[in-house]
Design a protein around this motif. Structure first.
Motif, mmCIF file in Angstrom:
data_model
loop_
_atom_site.group_PDB
_atom_site.id
_atom_site.type_symbol
_atom_site.label_atom_id
_atom_site.label_comp_id
_atom_site.label_asym_id
_atom_site.label_seq_id
_atom_site.Cartn_x
_atom_site.Cartn_y
_atom_site.Cartn_z
ATOM 1 N N LYS A 58 0.848 -1.193 0.000
ATOM 2 C CA LYS A 58 0.000 0.000 0.000
ATOM 3 C C LYS A 58 0.885 1.245 0.000
ATOM 4 N N VAL A 72 -1.115 2.604 -5.125
ATOM 5 C CA VAL A 72 -1.803 1.425 -4.587
ATOM 6 C C VAL A 72 -2.510 1.819 -3.299
ATOM 7 N N SER A 73 -3.827 1.577 -3.250
ATOM 8 C CA SER A 73 -4.590 1.912 -2.048
ATOM 9 C C SER A 73 -4.999 0.674 -1.258
ATOM 10 N N LYS A 74 -5.045 -0.497 -1.916
ATOM 11 C CA LYS A 74 -5.412 -1.730 -1.221
ATOM 12 C C LYS A 74 -4.787 -2.911 -1.944
ATOM 13 N N VAL A 75 -4.239 -3.848 -1.161
ATOM 14 C CA VAL A 75 -3.635 -5.053 -1.724
ATOM 15 C C VAL A 75 -4.400 -6.257 -1.193
ATOM 16 N N SER A 76 -4.894 -7.095 -2.111
ATOM 17 C CA SER A 76 -5.599 -8.312 -1.737
ATOM 18 C C SER A 76 -4.718 -9.503 -2.076
ATOM 19 N N ASP A 77 -4.142 -10.136 -1.043
ATOM 20 C CA ASP A 77 -3.213 -11.245 -1.266
ATOM 21 C C ASP A 77 -3.917 -12.504 -1.749
ATOM 22 N N ILE A 82 -5.224 -5.726 -6.869
ATOM 23 C CA ILE A 82 -4.927 -4.531 -6.094
ATOM 24 C C ILE A 82 -5.851 -3.410 -6.547
ATOM 25 N N LYS A 83 -6.063 -2.442 -5.661
ATOM 26 C CA LYS A 83 -6.826 -1.239 -6.020
ATOM 27 C C LYS A 83 -5.826 -0.114 -6.199
ATOM 28 N N THR A 85 -5.373 3.927 -7.024
ATOM 29 C CA THR A 85 -5.998 5.245 -7.084
ATOM 30 C C THR A 85 -5.305 6.039 -8.177
ATOM 31 N N GLU A 91 -10.775 4.945 -8.351
ATOM 32 C CA GLU A 91 -10.001 3.746 -8.062
ATOM 33 C C GLU A 91 -10.239 2.709 -9.142
ATOM 34 N N THR A 93 -9.534 -1.428 -10.108
ATOM 35 C CA THR A 93 -9.121 -2.738 -9.627
ATOM 36 C C THR A 93 -8.284 -3.375 -10.718
#
Length: 111
Positions: A58, A72-77, A82-83, A85, A91, A93
């Protein structure tokens, strides 16, 4: 008339057949060249890209393969997404594999 037509003579002994060792050596040399020119550099690039994707966190500024620059505002492992901005309130995806480079901090401000 002999000036324009060449004379045909009987053929001599047939040419000697090459041994299988020369063919085997040539295949071995070709395999070594293939490994060092094609396989090894590609494997190195794949390893570097895999490490790049694992290191995304992030707050990193990234460049996607589509040419989009964002933070990068959000990381989904678990989902490998990733999200990013792009601008205030916008945002996207993006799949982690679509990230081609992590940019130095402050790159977005200088663009």
């Amino acid at each position: 008339m002999d000036l324009f037509i060449s004379k045909a003579y009987a053929a001599g002994e047939p040419a000697q057949q090459g041994g299988g060792m020369e063919m085997l050596l040539m295949l071995l040399v070709f395999g070594v060249v293939f490994y060092f020119m094609i396989y090894r550099p590609q494997a190195k690039r794949v390893k570097e890209h895999k490490n790049l994707m694992a290191a995304i966190a992030k707050g990193d500024e990234v460049l996607t393969q589509g040419g989009v620059v964002g933070k990068v505002s959000k990381v989904s492992d678990e989902k490998d997404f990733i999200k990013v901005t792009v601008a205030e309130g916008i945002e996207l995806t993006v799949q982690k594999g679509a990230v081609s480079a992590v940019l130095p901090k402050g790159t977005m401000k200088s663009l």
